[in-house]
Design a protein around this motif. Structure first.
Motif, PDB file in Angstrom:
ATOM      1  N   ASP A 206       0.892  -1.543  -0.001  1.00 30.62           N
ATOM      2  CA  ASP A 206       0.097  -0.122  -0.462  1.00 30.62           C
ATOM      3  C   ASP A 206       1.021   0.855   0.483  1.00 30.62           C
ATOM      4  N   ASP A 234      -6.344  -4.620  -3.099  1.00 33.92           N
ATOM      5  CA  ASP A 234      -7.250  -3.794  -2.647  1.00 33.92           C
ATOM      6  C   ASP A 234      -6.454  -2.846  -2.302  1.00 33.92           C
ATOM      7  N   ALA A 238      -7.594   1.141  -3.886  1.00 34.58           N
ATOM      8  CA  ALA A 238      -8.109   2.052  -3.594  1.00 34.58           C
ATOM      9  C   ALA A 238      -6.971   3.644  -3.913  1.00 34.58           C
ATOM     10  N   GLU A 242      -8.439   6.639  -5.943  1.00 32.29           N
ATOM     11  CA  GLU A 242      -8.417   8.026  -4.689  1.00 32.29           C
ATOM     12  C   GLU A 242      -7.705   8.620  -5.696  1.00 32.29           C
ATOM     13  N   ALA A 256     -12.927   0.575  -8.739  1.00 30.34           N
ATOM     14  CA  ALA A 256     -13.604   0.542  -7.526  1.00 30.34           C
ATOM     15  C   ALA A 256     -13.889  -0.849  -8.044  1.00 30.34           C
ATOM     16  N   ILE A 259     -12.676  -4.415  -6.313  1.00 23.49           N
ATOM     17  CA  ILE A 259     -12.404  -4.022  -4.684  1.00 23.49           C
ATOM     18  C   ILE A 259     -12.765  -5.887  -4.289  1.00 23.49           C
ATOM     19  N   MET A 264     -14.907  -1.660   1.596  1.00 22.87           N
ATOM     20  CA  MET A 264     -13.808  -1.279   0.476  1.00 22.87           C
ATOM     21  C   MET A 264     -14.526  -0.728  -0.719  1.00 22.87           C
ATOM     22  N   ARG A 265     -14.812  -1.019  -1.067  1.00 25.34           N
ATOM     23  CA  ARG A 265     -15.670  -1.666  -2.501  1.00 25.34           C
ATOM     24  C   ARG A 265     -16.962  -0.692  -2.535  1.00 25.34           C
ATOM     25  N   GLN A 268     -15.418   3.234  -1.649  1.00 22.86           N
ATOM     26  CA  GLN A 268     -14.631   3.552  -3.246  1.00 22.86           C
ATOM     27  C   GLN A 268     -15.750   3.873  -4.130  1.00 22.86           C
TER      28      GLN A 268
END
Length: 317
Positions: A206, A234, A238, A242, A256, A259, A264-265, A268
């Motif tokens: 990440d 994921d 994300a 963003e 999106a 994900i 989370m999906r 987003q």
């Protein structure tokens, strides 16, 4: 000072006098700084007094900053003390850090190690690895790896592998990966892929991808397309969503939807979907009518909003 004309030169002179006086008689220096009529200048003179005090006796200066007996010291008082201690020289800096509560002053200590590495990289490296196991050593290794890897990630990696212990491996890998990505994100991602399975973590990739998409979004997307879908990706997805939702919401929506984690999906797609219908209602309407991956209630609200945006405005005549 009393005979000088008000202006920048007098202010600089006041700072120098207070800084030096605080090395000799800190309470008098603070009292003199407090007598200044101008609020901003008074504040800055107190900062200089604390910094000057810390160059000669950082422990006492820190104790006074903690006590703040008259409740009139600058908000920056702890930062001022740590800056003053660092200005006194690298050996005094090390001694001060070793005698200071790492739990209470974690942030200031991390910044002190960081800044010290700029001027004394070899000394900081040697000092960090010689520290006994504990919070200060973890903190020092963490900041050293972070700073070093921004300039020579391979050297930082080699050193990190020699000094890292199981309990701080993840934290150091995170810092190595993110700083490496500022220099060469593709190599940082390759390094991550080469880690043993038990050392890989979404937290590392990440942070790598965060910097990659910040500096080179096109190559970051190309790399992402080649990765297998799943929870490990994921976070990077994300990050890309963003970074692109304001400039290319359609592509962001498509990403999106890939994900794997439901919550989370959903978040987003909600955030990106609203940006899409506000920026391009006609295009977004077509996308939303064809895509059913968004929660039905939210999807319908977006469709209704887009349709209202596209509806002819009633004539005022």
């Amino acid at each position: 000072l009393e005979t000088m004309t008000l202006g920048p030169m007098r202010n600089d002179a006041a700072f120098a006098v207070v800084h030096r006086l605080a090395q000799l008689d800190p309470m008098t220096a603070l009292e003199y700084a407090g007598s200044e009529a101008q609020p901003k200048l008074r504040y800055e003179m107190k900062q200089q007094a604390l910094q000057g005090w810390a160059t000669s006796n950082p422990a006492e200066a820190l104790a006074h900053a903690e006590a703040n007996p008259n409740n009139d010291l600058p908000r920056s008082r702890f930062q001022d003390v740590f800056e003053g201690a660092r200005a006194a020289g690298i050996q005094q800096t090390f001694e001060f850090l070793e005698a200071t509560d790492t739990k209470k002053y974690t942030h200031h200590m991390m910044e002190t190690v960081w800044e010290s590495f700029k001027d004394y990289p070899q000394e900081v490296v040697a000092w960090s690895q010689a520290l006994p196991t504990g919070k200060l050593r973890d903190l020092a290794l963490h900041r050293t790896v972070d700073h070093w890897a921004r300039f020579d990630p391979l050297a930082a990696k080699t050193w990190m592998e020699q000094v890292t212990e199981p309990h701080n491996r993840l934290a150091n890998n995170i810092e190595l990966g993110e700083s490496w990505a500022r220099v060469d994100p593709k190599s940082a991602a390759s390094w991550y892929a080469s880690l043993p399975a038990d050392q890989r973590s979404g937290k590392i990739i990440d942070r790598i991808y965060k910097r990659w998409v910040q500096y080179e979004p096109r190559s970051a997307e190309t790399w992402l397309r080649a990765q297998p879908s799943g929870p490990e990706m994921d976070g990077p997805i994300a990050q890309f969503v963003e970074a692109s939702r304001y400039t290319d919401p359609k592509t962001a929506m498509e990403w999106a939807s890939r994900i794997s984690r439901d919550s989370m999906r959903a978040e987003q797609m909600r955030s990106t979907g609203w940006r899409y219908v506000k920026n391009s209602p006609k295009e977004a309407l077509g996308f939303l009518q064809a895509d059913t991956s968004i929660a039905p209630e939210m999807r319908q609200r977006m469709i209704d909003y887009a349709q209202r945006r596209l509806a002819p405005k009633a004539s005022s005549e």
